[in-house]
Write a protein that holds these residues in place. Structure first.
Motif, PDB file in Angstrom:
ATOM      1  N   ASN A 111       0.819  -1.211   0.000  1.00 29.28           N
ATOM      2  CA  ASN A 111       0.000   0.000   0.000  1.00 29.28           C
ATOM      3  C   ASN A 111       0.854   1.264   0.000  1.00 29.28           C
ATOM      4  OD1 ASN A 111       0.723   0.406   2.830  1.00 29.28           O
ATOM      5  ND2 ASN A 111      -0.887  -1.064   3.358  1.00 29.28           N
ATOM      6  N   GLY A 112       2.177   1.107   0.161  1.00 29.27           N
ATOM      7  CA  GLY A 112       3.099   2.216   0.010  1.00 29.27           C
ATOM      8  C   GLY A 112       3.441   2.984   1.262  1.00 29.27           C
ATOM      9  N   PHE A 113       2.751   2.706   2.366  1.00 24.21           N
ATOM     10  CA  PHE A 113       3.002   3.488   3.572  1.00 24.21           C
ATOM     11  C   PHE A 113       4.446   3.400   4.030  1.00 24.21           C
ATOM     12  CE2 PHE A 113      -1.542   3.878   3.930  1.00 24.21           C
ATOM     13  CZ  PHE A 113      -1.745   5.005   4.704  1.00 24.21           C
ATOM     14  N   ARG A 114       5.103   2.285   3.792  1.00 21.95           N
ATOM     15  CA  ARG A 114       6.464   2.094   4.291  1.00 21.95           C
ATOM     16  C   ARG A 114       7.542   2.264   3.233  1.00 21.95           C
ATOM     17  NH1 ARG A 114       6.726  -2.169   9.145  1.00 21.95           N
ATOM     18  NH2 ARG A 114       5.178  -1.160  10.454  1.00 21.95           N
ATOM     19  N   ILE A 115       7.151   2.688   2.042  1.00 23.60           N
ATOM     20  CA  ILE A 115       8.155   2.896   1.001  1.00 23.60           C
ATOM     21  C   ILE A 115       8.662   4.327   1.110  1.00 23.60           C
ATOM     22  CG2 ILE A 115       8.677   2.702  -1.448  1.00 23.60           C
ATOM     23  CD1 ILE A 115       7.905   0.088  -0.092  1.00 23.60           C
ATOM     24  N   ASN A 116       9.560   4.539   2.067  1.00 24.26           N
ATOM     25  CA  ASN A 116      10.151   5.862   2.241  1.00 24.26           C
ATOM     26  C   ASN A 116      11.342   6.010   1.297  1.00 24.26           C
ATOM     27  OD1 ASN A 116      12.223   4.356   3.438  1.00 24.26           O
ATOM     28  ND2 ASN A 116      11.519   4.779   5.515  1.00 24.26           N
ATOM     29  N   GLU A 117      12.050   7.128   1.384  1.00 23.55           N
ATOM     30  CA  GLU A 117      13.161   7.389   0.466  1.00 23.55           C
ATOM     31  C   GLU A 117      14.257   6.336   0.595  1.00 23.55           C
ATOM     32  OE1 GLU A 117      14.492  11.324   1.209  1.00 23.55           O
ATOM     33  OE2 GLU A 117      12.664  12.285   0.463  1.00 23.55           O
ATOM     34  N   GLY A 137      -8.153   4.219  -7.112  1.00 17.43           N
ATOM     35  CA  GLY A 137      -8.844   5.402  -7.596  1.00 17.43           C
ATOM     36  C   GLY A 137      -7.823   6.380  -8.108  1.00 17.43           C
ATOM     37  N   ALA A 138      -8.099   7.019  -9.238  1.00 24.27           N
ATOM     38  CA  ALA A 138      -7.174   8.029  -9.761  1.00 24.27           C
ATOM     39  C   ALA A 138      -7.319   9.349  -9.028  1.00 24.27           C
ATOM     40  CB  ALA A 138      -7.418   8.228 -11.256  1.00 24.27           C
ATOM     41  N   THR A 139      -8.280   9.410  -8.119  1.00 22.92           N
ATOM     42  CA  THR A 139      -8.464  10.554  -7.222  1.00 22.92           C
ATOM     43  C   THR A 139      -8.618  10.019  -5.808  1.00 22.92           C
ATOM     44  OG1 THR A 139     -10.864  10.482  -7.531  1.00 22.92           O
ATOM     45  CG2 THR A 139      -9.619  11.947  -8.985  1.00 22.92           C
ATOM     46  N   ALA A 140      -8.320  10.869  -4.832  1.00 21.99           N
ATOM     47  CA  ALA A 140      -8.442  10.451  -3.431  1.00 21.99           C
ATOM     48  C   ALA A 140      -9.880  10.077  -3.096  1.00 21.99           C
ATOM     49  CB  ALA A 140      -7.945  11.562  -2.507  1.00 21.99           C
ATOM     50  N   GLU A 141     -10.838  10.777  -3.647  1.00 16.35           N
ATOM     51  CA  GLU A 141     -12.235  10.507  -3.335  1.00 16.35           C
ATOM     52  C   GLU A 141     -12.624   9.074  -3.686  1.00 16.35           C
ATOM     53  OE1 GLU A 141     -16.704  12.285  -4.370  1.00 16.35           O
ATOM     54  OE2 GLU A 141     -14.999  12.741  -5.671  1.00 16.35           O
ATOM     55  N   VAL A 142     -12.237   8.617  -4.865  1.00 15.44           N
ATOM     56  CA  VAL A 142     -12.586   7.264  -5.298  1.00 15.44           C
ATOM     57  C   VAL A 142     -11.728   6.221  -4.584  1.00 15.44           C
ATOM     58  CG1 VAL A 142     -12.623   5.688  -7.279  1.00 15.44           C
ATOM     59  CG2 VAL A 142     -13.436   8.047  -7.532  1.00 15.44           C
ATOM     60  N   ALA A 145     -12.375   5.796  -0.557  1.00 18.04           N
ATOM     61  CA  ALA A 145     -13.653   5.202  -0.189  1.00 18.04           C
ATOM     62  C   ALA A 145     -13.555   3.689  -0.097  1.00 18.04           C
ATOM     63  CB  ALA A 145     -14.732   5.590  -1.207  1.00 18.04           C
ATOM     64  N   VAL A 146     -12.588   3.102  -0.799  1.00 14.87           N
ATOM     65  CA  VAL A 146     -12.402   1.659  -0.800  1.00 14.87           C
ATOM     66  C   VAL A 146     -11.220   1.249   0.063  1.00 14.87           C
ATOM     67  CG1 VAL A 146     -11.853  -0.350  -2.246  1.00 14.87           C
ATOM     68  CG2 VAL A 146     -13.462   1.386  -3.069  1.00 14.87           C
ATOM     69  N   ARG A 147     -10.112   1.992  -0.034  1.00 13.88           N
ATOM     70  CA  ARG A 147      -8.876   1.580   0.623  1.00 13.88           C
ATOM     71  C   ARG A 147      -8.658   2.244   1.974  1.00 13.88           C
ATOM     72  NH1 ARG A 147      -5.855  -1.491  -2.204  1.00 13.88           N
ATOM     73  NH2 ARG A 147      -4.082  -1.081  -0.823  1.00 13.88           N
ATOM     74  N   GLY A 148      -9.275   3.407   2.212  1.00 13.39           N
ATOM     75  CA  GLY A 148      -9.136   4.035   3.509  1.00 13.39           C
ATOM     76  C   GLY A 148      -8.592   5.443   3.426  1.00 13.39           C
ATOM     77  N   ALA A 149      -8.887   6.231   4.452  1.00 17.78           N
ATOM     78  CA  ALA A 149      -8.474   7.633   4.497  1.00 17.78           C
ATOM     79  C   ALA A 149      -6.958   7.753   4.436  1.00 17.78           C
ATOM     80  CB  ALA A 149      -9.003   8.285   5.773  1.00 17.78           C
ATOM     81  N   GLY A 150      -6.470   8.619   3.559  1.00 18.78           N
ATOM     82  CA  GLY A 150      -5.040   8.873   3.452  1.00 18.78           C
ATOM     83  C   GLY A 150      -4.273   7.896   2.592  1.00 18.78           C
ATOM     84  N   THR A 151      -4.938   6.859   2.057  1.00 19.48           N
ATOM     85  CA  THR A 151      -4.214   5.841   1.294  1.00 19.48           C
ATOM     86  C   THR A 151      -3.803   6.335  -0.084  1.00 19.48           C
ATOM     87  OG1 THR A 151      -6.310   4.862   0.558  1.00 19.48           O
ATOM     88  CG2 THR A 151      -5.296   3.942   2.534  1.00 19.48           C
ATOM     89  N   TYR A 152      -4.586   7.242  -0.659  1.00 15.36           N
ATOM     90  CA  TYR A 152      -4.202   7.819  -1.946  1.00 15.36           C
ATOM     91  C   TYR A 152      -2.904   8.612  -1.801  1.00 15.36           C
ATOM     92  CZ  TYR A 152      -4.445  10.653  -6.226  1.00 15.36           C
ATOM     93  OH  TYR A 152      -4.158  11.272  -7.415  1.00 15.36           O
ATOM     94  N   ASP A 153      -2.844   9.463  -0.780  1.00 17.37           N
ATOM     95  CA  ASP A 153      -1.637  10.272  -0.563  1.00 17.37           C
ATOM     96  C   ASP A 153      -0.427   9.387  -0.276  1.00 17.37           C
ATOM     97  OD1 ASP A 153      -3.096  12.579  -0.957  1.00 17.37           O
ATOM     98  OD2 ASP A 153      -3.427  12.947   1.183  1.00 17.37           O
ATOM     99  N   ALA A 154      -0.635   8.305   0.484  1.00 19.04           N
ATOM    100  CA  ALA A 154       0.480   7.401   0.802  1.00 19.04           C
ATOM    101  C   ALA A 154       1.009   6.735  -0.461  1.00 19.04           C
ATOM    102  CB  ALA A 154       0.038   6.344   1.807  1.00 19.04           C
ATOM    103  N   ALA A 155       0.109   6.309  -1.347  1.00 18.46           N
ATOM    104  CA  ALA A 155       0.533   5.672  -2.590  1.00 18.46           C
ATOM    105  C   ALA A 155       1.290   6.651  -3.477  1.00 18.46           C
ATOM    106  CB  ALA A 155      -0.680   5.108  -3.333  1.00 18.46           C
TER     107      ALA A 155
END
Length: 414
Positions: A111-117, A137-142, A145-155
């Motif tokens: 999910n990308g949360f731990r892929i730091n620099e 989702g190609a947008t945070a809204e989409v 809604a499925v993966r969880g709050a903040g997951t778009y930004d983390a990816a």
């Protein structure tokens, strides 16, 4: 698709199409999916393995290394590691290095949360490793809604770190839903921006995906939209064997046009159970356990379930359809988890044949590792049904990161 152990084993054809050879199985899987842990810092609504909490009986570090040794002996080209979220397992990076050192390529989904620099730089410098960042989702809204709050930004952060580290052609992995089918061009643009390759996969009604199937699976007109888009863009987009049921529209899509369950693919779960298909984690499709006599090789080569799957299937009523050679009846897991007969049409049959079938009771998953308490990045669906919950069986169930063995500690923050 009918599983019938009493049928005599058919003889493998000499020559002919590659897909006909695959139907009889191979000495080792082309791609083996290994769910390394059910622990996950998320609670995605469509999770096919109902992940969240780790299983206290998951394979130890040494057992995992022994399994990798077996993969090397069998000359398995690469393993697709998932979960859960594999990077929450504290020995993940050690196991990744061990696999690469033993000539087993690794493709892992995160999910990308731990892929730091720092970790992105390590991955970019490691041969035979491919990374798939999940984005639905190609947008945070989409997406959220499925993966969880903040997951778009983390990816997106993970992708930026991968690009900055110079990693080429990592994957953006998208599960196609009715909410993101209209965003296919946007997904492709994101992949191009980060120097990544787009990978589209099919939503399956397994795990928690069964709970949201009716709300999320693409509508009939969207199936056609997806097919047309793949025909136009398929050379630059990976699909594996996700959409061979769509080939009934006409031209066959790129990828394996065949259910590879037990023939060229299989799944090993965190406790070592081997299933015919990564999307059919159910006792009905369990072939054995790597901890048993003969190990994984023994399961792959001698399991009655696998041997029967490698016998050409009857196809049932679908053989009378003009599209059978291209569709081959569709996905075994999709049929099973929607209560349809295995020798009948796919629930998303583009000819509409599944509409006329009487469905049995959908079996549901044999196990559920979903979180039972609050999840930091829980999804907030806009108009989706509830997901299953269960009472924790032990203290270990309360957290995906609870320690159960000396090696199981995690100092990283999620």
């Amino acid at each position: 698709m009918t599983l019938a152990p009493e049928r005599p084993v058919a003889e493998r054809p000499q020559g002919g199409r590659l897909v006909d050879q695959f139907e009889f199985g191979l000495d080792a899987p082309i791609c083996l999916t290994w769910e390394l842990t059910y622990a996950c810092n998320l609670a995605c609504l469509h999770c096919l393995s109902s992940s969240g909490r780790r299983d206290p009986d998951e394979l130890s570090t040494e057992e995992c290394k022994a399994l990798i040794d077996e993969f090397e002996r069998m000359q398995i080209f690469y393993v697709n590691i998932g979960g859960g979220e594999p990077t929450v397992r504290p020995d993940f990076w050690e196991l990744l290095d061990y696999a690469v050192d033993h000539h087993v390529g690794v493709k892992f989904s995160t999910n990308g949360f731990r892929i730091n620099e720092e970790r992105a730089a390590k991955l970019a410098a490691t041969d035979y490793v491919d990374v798939q960042i999940s984005l639905d989702g190609a947008t945070a809204e989409v997406n959220d809604a499925v993966r969880g709050a903040g997951t778009y930004d983390a990816a997106m952060r993970a992708m930026a770190n991968m690009r900055a580290a110079g990693m080429k052609d990592f994957k953006i992995s998208v599960v196609c839903t009715r909410h993101n089918i209209p965003q296919l061009d946007e997904f492709k643009a994101i992949a191009d921006t980060y120097g990544a390759q787009l990978r589209l996969t099919r939503l399956r009604p397994s795990g928690r995906g069964a709970d949201v199937w009716d709300d999320l699976h693409p509508l009939p007109e969207q199936q056609r939209e997806l097919y047309d888009w793949l025909i136009a863009n398929g050379d630059d987009v990976l699909t594996g064997d996700s959409f061979f049921h769509l080939s009934a529209y006409g031209e066959a899509l790129p990828g394996l046009n065949l259910c590879g369950a037990g023939r060229v693919v299989c799944l090993v779960d965190p406790v070592g159970d081997v299933y015919a298909c990564p999307f059919a984690i159910h006792d009905r499709f369990k072939a054995g356990n790597v901890r048993g006599e003969g190990g994984f090789d023994g399961v792959w080569t001698t399991s009655e379930l696998f041997l029967d799957l490698r016998n050409p299937q009857t196809g049932g009523a679908c053989t009378k359809c003009s599209a059978f050679d291209s569709c081959r009846g569709g996905c075994m897991a999709a049929k099973f988890f929607t209560g349809l007969p295995l020798d009948g049409p796919d629930p998303e049959c583009v000819k509409g044949n599944a509409e006329f079938l009487e469905r049995g009771e959908a079996p549901g998953s044999s196990q559920d590792h979903s979180h039972t308490g609050t999840v930091r990045n829980a999804p907030v669906p806009l108009a989706l049904g509830p997901t299953r919950t269960s009472r924790p069986a032990s203290a270990c169930d309360e957290s995906p990161l609870v320690t159960g063995r000396p090696w199981e500690s995690d100092r990283d923050t999620v």
